[in-house]
Design a protein around this motif. Structure first.
Motif, mmCIF file in Angstrom:
data_model
loop_
_atom_site.group_PDB
_atom_site.id
_atom_site.type_symbol
_atom_site.label_atom_id
_atom_site.label_comp_id
_atom_site.label_asym_id
_atom_site.label_seq_id
_atom_site.Cartn_x
_atom_site.Cartn_y
_atom_site.Cartn_z
ATOM 1 N N THR A 157 0.824 -1.211 0.000
ATOM 2 C CA THR A 157 0.000 0.000 0.000
ATOM 3 C C THR A 157 0.858 1.260 0.000
ATOM 4 O OG1 THR A 157 -1.756 -1.161 1.213
ATOM 5 C CG2 THR A 157 -1.819 1.251 1.235
ATOM 6 N N ILE A 158 1.882 1.279 0.845
ATOM 7 C CA ILE A 158 2.774 2.438 0.913
ATOM 8 C C ILE A 158 3.526 2.613 -0.396
ATOM 9 C CG2 ILE A 158 4.829 3.367 2.071
ATOM 10 C CD1 ILE A 158 3.797 1.984 4.640
ATOM 11 N N LEU A 159 3.906 1.506 -1.017
ATOM 12 C CA LEU A 159 4.572 1.578 -2.318
ATOM 13 C C LEU A 159 3.662 2.240 -3.349
ATOM 14 C CD1 LEU A 159 7.031 0.752 -4.055
ATOM 15 C CD2 LEU A 159 5.877 -1.413 -4.499
ATOM 16 N N GLY A 160 2.374 1.888 -3.309
ATOM 17 C CA GLY A 160 1.412 2.509 -4.207
ATOM 18 C C GLY A 160 1.241 3.988 -3.926
ATOM 19 N N TYR A 161 1.227 4.346 -2.646
ATOM 20 C CA TYR A 161 1.130 5.757 -2.269
ATOM 21 C C TYR A 161 2.344 6.539 -2.757
ATOM 22 C CZ TYR A 161 -2.821 4.958 0.934
ATOM 23 O OH TYR A 161 -4.049 4.666 1.465
ATOM 24 N N SER A 162 3.531 5.930 -2.639
ATOM 25 C CA SER A 162 4.751 6.623 -3.065
ATOM 26 C C SER A 162 4.714 6.905 -4.561
ATOM 27 C CB SER A 162 5.992 5.792 -2.715
ATOM 28 O OG SER A 162 6.112 4.656 -3.560
ATOM 29 N N ALA A 163 4.124 5.991 -5.324
ATOM 30 C CA ALA A 163 3.992 6.216 -6.765
ATOM 31 C C ALA A 163 3.012 7.349 -7.050
ATOM 32 C CB ALA A 163 3.539 4.935 -7.457
ATOM 33 N N MET A 164 1.938 7.412 -6.258
ATOM 34 C CA MET A 164 0.952 8.490 -6.425
ATOM 35 C C MET A 164 1.576 9.852 -6.147
ATOM 36 S SD MET A 164 -2.272 6.664 -4.517
ATOM 37 C CE MET A 164 -3.203 8.181 -4.426
ATOM 38 N N ALA A 165 2.545 9.881 -5.228
ATOM 39 C CA ALA A 165 3.192 11.146 -4.880
ATOM 40 C C ALA A 165 3.974 11.729 -6.050
ATOM 41 C CB ALA A 165 4.122 10.945 -3.682
ATOM 42 N N GLY A 166 4.231 10.906 -7.069
ATOM 43 C CA GLY A 166 4.932 11.385 -8.242
ATOM 44 C C GLY A 166 4.180 12.467 -8.993
ATOM 45 N N THR A 167 2.881 12.542 -8.795
ATOM 46 C CA THR A 167 2.079 13.563 -9.484
ATOM 47 C C THR A 167 2.388 14.969 -8.984
ATOM 48 O OG1 THR A 167 0.258 13.259 -7.906
ATOM 49 C CG2 THR A 167 0.188 11.959 -9.943
ATOM 50 N N VAL A 168 2.985 15.072 -7.799
ATOM 51 C CA VAL A 168 3.334 16.389 -7.254
ATOM 52 C C VAL A 168 4.824 16.469 -6.959
ATOM 53 C CG1 VAL A 168 1.066 16.946 -6.309
ATOM 54 C CG2 VAL A 168 2.653 15.586 -4.949
ATOM 55 N N GLY A 169 5.619 15.779 -7.761
ATOM 56 C CA GLY A 169 7.069 15.855 -7.615
ATOM 57 C C GLY A 169 7.614 15.098 -6.436
ATOM 58 N N GLY A 170 6.979 13.973 -6.112
ATOM 59 C CA GLY A 170 7.420 13.199 -4.953
ATOM 60 C C GLY A 170 8.663 12.372 -5.168
ATOM 61 N N GLY A 171 9.139 12.271 -6.403
ATOM 62 C CA GLY A 171 10.321 11.468 -6.668
ATOM 63 C C GLY A 171 9.987 10.009 -6.888
ATOM 64 N N GLY A 172 10.992 9.207 -7.231
ATOM 65 C CA GLY A 172 10.796 7.784 -7.425
ATOM 66 C C GLY A 172 10.194 7.432 -8.770
ATOM 67 N N LEU A 173 9.759 6.183 -8.893
ATOM 68 C CA LEU A 173 9.216 5.689 -10.152
ATOM 69 C C LEU A 173 7.924 6.401 -10.548
ATOM 70 C CD1 LEU A 173 9.881 1.863 -9.647
ATOM 71 C CD2 LEU A 173 11.081 3.415 -11.198
ATOM 72 N N GLY A 174 7.120 6.788 -9.564
ATOM 73 C CA GLY A 174 5.875 7.502 -9.857
ATOM 74 C C GLY A 174 6.147 8.828 -10.542
ATOM 75 N N ASP A 175 7.167 9.513 -10.093
ATOM 76 C CA ASP A 175 7.543 10.798 -10.686
ATOM 77 C C ASP A 175 7.997 10.610 -12.132
ATOM 78 O OD1 ASP A 175 8.138 13.629 -10.588
ATOM 79 O OD2 ASP A 175 10.237 13.057 -10.552
ATOM 80 N N ILE A 176 8.754 9.545 -12.387
ATOM 81 C CA ILE A 176 9.216 9.247 -13.751
ATOM 82 C C ILE A 176 8.031 8.924 -14.648
ATOM 83 C CG2 ILE A 176 10.561 7.637 -15.161
ATOM 84 C CD1 ILE A 176 12.447 7.329 -12.760
ATOM 85 N N ALA A 177 7.100 8.128 -14.129
ATOM 86 C CA ALA A 177 5.921 7.750 -14.922
ATOM 87 C C ALA A 177 5.110 8.975 -15.313
ATOM 88 C CB ALA A 177 5.059 6.771 -14.127
ATOM 89 N N VAL A 178 4.953 9.911 -14.389
ATOM 90 C CA VAL A 178 4.180 11.127 -14.680
ATOM 91 C C VAL A 178 4.913 12.023 -15.667
ATOM 92 C CG1 VAL A 178 3.265 13.260 -13.692
ATOM 93 C CG2 VAL A 178 2.955 11.102 -12.482
ATOM 94 N N ARG A 179 6.183 12.262 -15.421
ATOM 95 C CA ARG A 179 6.947 13.186 -16.272
ATOM 96 C C ARG A 179 7.098 12.671 -17.703
ATOM 97 N NH1 ARG A 179 12.084 13.790 -15.127
ATOM 98 N NH2 ARG A 179 12.275 12.366 -13.362
ATOM 99 N N TYR A 180 7.364 11.390 -17.846
ATOM 100 C CA TYR A 180 7.615 10.852 -19.196
ATOM 101 C C TYR A 180 6.368 10.243 -19.824
ATOM 102 C CZ TYR A 180 12.610 11.565 -18.614
ATOM 103 O OH TYR A 180 13.847 12.142 -18.444
ATOM 104 N N GLY A 181 5.569 9.552 -19.024
ATOM 105 C CA GLY A 181 4.386 8.917 -19.591
ATOM 106 C C GLY A 181 3.219 9.852 -19.817
#
Length: 219
Positions: A157-181
Motif C-alpha cells: 500500500t505504501i509503495l502505491g502511495y509513493s507512486a501516487m506522490a509522483g504527481t506532485v514531484g514526490g520522486g521515485g518511479l511515480g515521478d518518472i511515470a508522470v513526467r515521461y508517460g
C-alpha cells in the motif's frame, strides 16, 4: 531511446521508491504498532478497557484514513516543509506517507491482536502476568504471523502511495511515470516504471509471506 541516461534514471527512481517505502514502513510501524496495541487493549473487550482512550484513537484513525492520500499530501505541505525544509522530493514524501500509514497499520495490528485466543490471555493472567508482560510476551507473540502478513500488505500500500506522490514531484518511479508517460507521452518508459513497481510489490509479497509461514506455529 534507451540510453545510459534513461537507464540510470530508472535505477535512481527504483532506489528512491525503495527508500521511501522502507523508511515510511519502518516509521509507520514505530508509531502504528503501539497505536494498534492501545486500540486492541483499550477496547471494551480488551485487556484494559478504556472507553475514552479507545474513542480518541478510533476517531484519529478514522479521520486520517478517510482523507485520500493525494489530498493529505497537499494538506500537510506546511508540516512537511517544517520537518524537512522542503515539500518535494523523496525525503519530503516520507512525511505524508508515514502520516497515512500510521492509522492503516494501527488498524491491522488491532485486528491481528483481536484474533488471539483469549484463553491464552486468561492463562497468563492466572499465572500473575502483568499487562505489559501479556502484551509483549503473549499478544504480540501469538499475533506475529498475522502482523507480518499485515506488514506485507502495508508495504504494498505504501509503495502505491509513493507512486501516487509522483504527481506532485514526490520522486521515485511515480515521478518518472508522470513526467515521461503523462507529460511527454513516452508510454514505453511509463510501462517500464509500472513493470518495476509490480516486480517490487511481488518481491515484498513473496518475502513477507515466506517469513510469516516460517513463524506460523500451526505448521
Amino acid at each position: 531511446m534507451w540510453n545510459s541516461e534513461i537507464i540510470n534514471m530508472l535505477i535512481k527512481g527504483t532506489g528512491e521508491t525503495l527508500y521511501m517505502t522502507l523508511v515510511s514502513t519502518l516509521l509507520g510501524y514505530a508509531f502504528g504498532l503501539p497505536m494498534g496495541v492501545l486500540l486492541a487493549v483499550s477496547d471494551k473487550e480488551g485487556l484494559k478497557p478504556n472507553l475514552v482512550l479507545y474513542k480518541v484513537l478510533d476517531f484519529i484513525a478514522n479521520v486520517v484514513r478517510s482523507i485520500p492520500f493525494l489530498i493529505l499530501l497537499i494538506v500537510i505541505i506546511p508540516f512537511t516543509s517544517f520537518l524537512v525544509g522542503k515539500s518535494y522530493g523523496s525525503t519530503a514524501t516520507i512525511v505524508p506517507l508515514v502520516v497515512a500509514a500510521i492509522p492503516f497499520i494501527a488498524r491491522m495490528v488491532e485486528s491481528s491482536i483481536k484474533e488471539v485466543d483469549y484463553g491464552v490471555v486468561e492463562a497468563a493472567l492466572s499465572m500473575g502476568a502483568g499487562t505489559f508482560s501479556i502484551i509483549t510476551r503473549v499478544l504480540l507473540v501469538e499475533a506475529r504471523t498475522s502482523i507480518i502478513v499485515g506488514a506485507t500488505i502495508a508495504i504494498g500500500t505504501i509503495l502505491g502511495y509513493s507512486a501516487m506522490a509522483g504527481t506532485v514531484g514526490g520522486g521515485g518511479l511515480g515521478d518518472i511515470a508522470v513526467r515521461y508517460g503523462y507529460y511527454r507521452y513516452q508510454t514505453n518508459i511509463m510501462m517500464v516504471t509500472v513493470l518495476l513497481l509490480i516486480v517490487l510489490v511481488q518481491v515484498f509479497q513473496t518475502v513477507g509471506m515466506r517469513v510469516s509461514e516460517r513463524l506460523d506455529k500451526r505448521k
